[in-house]
Design an enzyme around this catalytic site. Structure first.
Site, short mmCIF file in Angstrom:
data_model
loop_
_atom_site.label_atom_id
_atom_site.label_comp_id
_atom_site.label_asym_id
_atom_site.label_seq_id
_atom_site.Cartn_x
_atom_site.Cartn_y
_atom_site.Cartn_z
N ASP A 1 35.14 31.00 36.57
CA ASP A 1 34.19 31.42 37.61
C ASP A 1 33.18 32.42 37.06
OD1 ASP A 1 35.44 29.79 39.39
OD2 ASP A 1 36.28 31.38 40.65
N HIS B 1 38.15 28.64 40.72
CA HIS B 1 39.12 29.60 41.21
C HIS B 1 40.00 30.16 40.08
CE1 HIS B 1 37.82 28.50 45.19
NE2 HIS B 1 38.17 27.26 44.98
N ASP C 1 34.44 38.17 37.68
CA ASP C 1 35.14 37.49 38.76
C ASP C 1 36.60 37.91 38.73
OD1 ASP C 1 34.90 35.22 40.90
OD2 ASP C 1 36.77 34.82 39.82
N GLU D 1 40.59 37.16 40.37
CA GLU D 1 41.55 36.41 41.19
C GLU D 1 42.60 37.40 41.64
OE1 GLU D 1 40.78 33.52 42.08
OE2 GLU D 1 39.23 33.14 40.58
#
Length: 945
Positions: free
Chosen positions: A156, A151, A11, A13
């Site tokens: 995540d 998030h 994942d 960000e």
């Protein structure tokens, strides 16, 4: 794909969605999974060498100072590239994470990863078919997976890894046949997701079905539960006194004195000669149990079925899953309840199996896989369980149960979902339906001798629903489009891509196709002649223009005289439909006999043709239903009008009709049910029920009329702020920008759940477009009706949300329940007047004017007042709720009618004004004060202890 591969669940960000726009990674999270176990984890913050937008900081809780000392992507790229090499890349929405990561690798001089990839988002869509949402936070909640920091890439990635393992187990547990069908249909899934499915399923040995499943033809289904006649039950005497009721409710429920009054009123009304009851019962009284309990005691004496009609299908399920079980707990009974909806809510199993070879696109293929899994779970076949968004494909439409029956030799006759529903309906103690079904099907219940008891809940909405249900089109436009498409598929001359070309070497079939094409052409010509005759007779009458659409209201007596002249043509149209149906019946077996000679594309052409031909014959019922309603309603009881696009005139001409009021529907209800209980929180427009009675044709009926007081203390729980400096509502674009600005200011820097009520979907789209360009979209989840999904789906997502903003119209003004912190701010965009340009409204207003009445005072103002009361009622649902109402329409203060509407709201509701500039501060002050009082009340309680 190797069975013992290592899966790198990743994942990211980022500062935004595009590397090309200089967006960068700010956190990388990876969890390594092998053989169904987590074997390692890796995560790092990344310095993006640019500012992190405030919205991203708010969403991820990663601030600029958090990444100031973190490595740049150039520094960690070698480690990440080596980490992911020779792994299977897994992500929730892989088409974002993997391309973004590869773009970053290329930017710093590394080759893009060419590894295999699996998308858990698609897997979840298939294997969790009844989930309301497939966003990672919701799936974590749905599956009880710990998700400590949504998030954040590390959290995540951890949840996505556990999601992958959970989904894999679900896939392994599916029946062998279902697994095989999913494998066969998964070739078009993203990346190597289909290969992953094949690998998992190939490792599972075939096994027999468990007892709760059965195979019918090529489908695996839940085994039907046999429904028997509802068992009689015995109850002691009705609890007449308050003390008896309190004792009955202990310890399950809290006793409410006003609720007891409601029970007594209903119970005693049905003792001898019952009369209809109009009962305005405010939210918070325990209304559902207030009417159901006394009727159950009466049912115990009379054995009459109880029918409850709610406003929406969502409320139907809420009633069956919450209210009835609660009553069973209180009374110690086992009352059975059945949810009753129209045919279109149910999957037609025969049609679903027939459709397998007709699927032509990836979206429909994904839907098929999802349905195959769902069939191993559902006991009802109710498509609402799937929480679909605005899914409008022809394939999906063809799967719902139509009025036409499946073939007598269908293998699904014994397990048909619709047949099961009808059987269960006949034996249930309680049937819960919706307003639309009741309005259209009241005659299905026995008129004598044992008429069922009936409660119409949220009865204020029954008015609108009954009138909407009566609205019908003659269907000229739709029928002509279908005829055009069918004739194109047959083909005027034989070709590679039409049926005439496919069967050029089969004389019998070629002749039948020629005959059918001629029948379709004749029907098309007859419909065109009806349009021409309509235009010639009424096209020169006064027109109302709304954007690009014209509306021409018709006088019933003039229309009836014209319609008499068209009977020969209508009879010919009916005859042609019958001939087309016969031709289709003769043609279809001929094609099936030659099924082995076709390629997939040629077979799909035939399947599509017969699906559309079946739809044409189905839509004939619309044509016949229009004529039937013309005959059933007296001229003074119906409205008629023409609509057309101004730039296309005759080609778009359509004839429509509706009832003038709901009196004919109410008469059906009075005929087939015991005197009904009509209840709701907002039945009065002022001090009485006059408008409500008038619209239902009850002004001459003996009635019981009762208002029960609200238990809420609005002075302590809520406040109404009216914004005074907004633009004129006539300036549509400027007003939409103003609404978006108000929402931004009200929702900035807080997480208060906010419902925004609109009058029209068009303005929702305009406001959503503005909000989507703002940073608010990064901070808050913004849900918009008509954009993000169905009403039911949006309501559930909003109820589960944290700081969500919901833009809703129509059904969100009433019938939705968001208690406590599920809703803290309610924004009313405009006073809820119906559009005066709507075709039905135009025809209705013209009739009222012809009768010497003022449409505004007679209908528009009472309707809008009821709707405003309903909207305000969304906010305070329990004694613990606290919330702010913001009215953006200054007409509430500047016009006499606006003041009258606000006066109809609860008298104890505090009312104040605000400007757009002061609105955020006033909202903050309101919630700070309520929080202070709540803490003070808690401290006082502790001191008392």
């Amino acid at each position: 794909m190797q069975r013992h591969a290592v899966y790198a669940v990743v994942d990211l960000e980022t500062t935004g969605n595009s590397v090309k726009k200089q967006d960068r990674i700010i956190q990388f999270g990876c969890v390594l999974v092998k053989n169904g176990r987590i074997i390692d984890r890796f995560a790092t913050l990344v310095n993006p060498n640019r500012a992190i937008p405030p919205a991203i900081q708010h969403l991820t809780h990663i601030a600029q100072q958090d990444v100031a000392q973190a490595p740049y992507f150039e520094d960690v790229a070698p480690v990440l590239h080596q980490l992911l090499a020779n792994k299977v890349f897994v992500a929730h929405n892989i088409e974002f994470d993997l391309p973004f990561l590869n773009a970053e690798f290329q930017r710093v001089g590394f080759a893009p990863l060419t590894i295999e990839g699996v998308d858990t988002l698609q897997l979840a869509n298939i294997l969790l078919p009844t989930s309301v949402s497939f966003r990672l936070p919701h799936l974590a909640h749905y599956l009880s997976l710990t998700h400590e920091h949504p998030h954040r890439a590390d959290s995540d990635a951890e949840v996505t890894a556990r999601l992958l393992m959970t989904l894999t187990k679900r896939l392994q547990q599916l029946p062998t046949l279902t697994q095989q069908q999913i494998v066969a249909g998964s070739t078009a899934l993203l990346r190597q997701t289909g290969d992953y499915i094949r690998m998992v399923c190939d490792a599972i040995a075939p096994r027999p079905l468990p007892d709760y499943l059965m195979q019918v033809a090529q489908l695996v289904l839940c085994r039907p539960q046999l429904k028997t006649q509802a068992l009689p039950y015995a109850l002691p005497a009705y609890p007449e006194s308050d003390q008896d009721k309190q004792q009955l409710f202990k310890p399950t429920l809290k006793w409410r004195k006003t609720q007891g009054k409601m029970m007594d009123l209903i119970y005693h009304n049905f003792a001898d000669q019952p009369v209809p009851i109009l009962l305005e019962a405010a939210t918070g009284l325990g209304k559902s149990l207030g009417y159901l309990l006394p009727l159950v005691y009466r049912q115990n004496q009379t054995q009459r079925q109880i029918v409850v009609a709610t406003a929406t299908t969502t409320l139907q399920h809420q009633f069956s899953r919450e209210t009835v079980p609660l009553l069973n707990e209180v009374l110690g009974t086992s009352l059975t309840v059945e949810v009753l909806k129209s045919n279109r809510h149910y999957l037609n199993l025969w049609q679903f199996q027939q459709s397998f070879s007709a699927i032509t696109n990836e979206q429909d293929q994904l839907l098929k896989l999802r349905l195959l899994v769902w069939l191993t779970m559902t006991k009802t076949g109710d498509l609402d369980e799937l929480h679909f968004t605005n899914y409008q494909s022809l394939y999906f439409t063809s799967l719902a149960y139509q009025a036409w029956q499946q073939p007598l030799d269908s293998p699904f006759q014994a397990v048909d979902f619709l047949a099961r529903q009808q059987q269960a309906r006949a034996t249930a103690n309680i049937v819960v339906t919706n307003h639309a079904y009741l309005a259209a099907h009241a005659q299905e219940w026995p008129a004598q001798p044992a008429r069922p008891y009936l409660v119409i809940d949220e009865a204020n909405q029954f008015l609108e629903t009954a009138l909407h249900t009566s609205q019908q089109k003659l269907g000229l436009l739709k029928l002509q489009r279908q005829l055009k498409h069918l004739r194109e598929q047959i083909g005027q001359t034989p070709g590679r891509h039409n049926l005439a070309g496919l069967f050029a070497d089969t004389p019998l079939v070629a002749y039948q196709l020629t005959l059918l094409n001629d029948q379709l052409a004749q029907l098309q010509e007859q419909l065109i002649q009806v349009q021409q005759a309509l235009w010639q007779a009424f096209g020169q009458q006064p027109v109302t223009v709304d954007h690009d659409f014209w509306t021409i209201p018709l006088v019933s007596s003039d229309f009836d005289a014209w319609w008499t002249t068209q009977q020969t043509r209508c009879q010919r149209i009916t005859q042609l439909f019958a001939e087309i149906g016969l031709s289709a019946q003769q043609l279809q077996p001929q094609l099936k006999q030659q099924s082995q000679r076709w390629t997939v594309a040629e077979w799909q052409l035939q399947v599509r043709f017969f699906n559309q031909l079946q739809q044409l014959l189905q839509d004939e019922q619309q044509f016949q239903g229009f004529q039937q309603q013309l005959q059933n309603l007296a001229p003074e009881a119906r409205l008629l009008w023409l609509t057309l696009k101004s730039d296309q005139a005759l080609a778009t001409l359509e004839l429509q009709q509706a009832m003038f009021d709901a009196a004919p529907v109410m008469q059906q209800v009075l005929t087939h049910f015991e005197a009904p209980v009509l209840t709701g929180a907002t039945l009065r427009t002022g001090r009485d029920f006059h408008y409500f009675k008038q619209q239902l044709g009850l002004t001459q009926q003996t009635l019981i009329e009762k208002k029960l007081a609200s238990p809420f203390r609005y002075k302590r729980q809520a406040q109404l702020l009216t914004v005074t400096d907004g633009p004129s509502i006539q300036e549509a674009k400027q007003y939409s920008r103003y609404v978006a600005q108000a929402i931004e200011q009200l929702c900035r820097d807080n997480q208060r759940q906010t419902l925004v009520l609109f009058n029209a979907l068009g303005m929702i789209r305009d406001v959503y477009d503005v909000l989507s360009q703002s940073s608010l979209l990064q901070e808050r989840e913004i849900l918009a009706q008509g954009i993000n999904g169905s009403q039911q789906r949006l309501a559930k997502r909003f109820a589960l949300g944290q700081g969500a903003i919901l833009l809703g119209a129509a059904s969100f003004w009433s019938g939705v329940d968001f208690p406590d912190q599920q809703l803290e701010q309610l924004v009313i965009v405009r006073l809820p007047f119906a559009s005066p340009y709507e075709a039905t409204t135009q025809a209705y207003y013209q009739r009222l004017k012809a009768q010497g009445q003022d449409p505004f005072k007679t209908v528009a103002l009472p309707q809008a007042t009821l709707r405003l009361r309903q909207g305000v009622g969304r906010l305070i649902r329990t004694p613990q709720d606290r919330g702010l109402i913001v009215l953006l329409d200054q007409r509430g203060l500047t016009t006499r009618y606006g003041q009258q509407m606000l006066h109809a709201l609860p008298t104890s509701l505090p009312k104040a004004t605000a400007t757009l500039a002061t609105l955020p501060a006033q909202a903050t002050a309101f919630f700070a004060e309520k929080l202070k009082k709540r803490k003070s009340a808690k401290n006082s309680s502790k001191n008392l202890l």
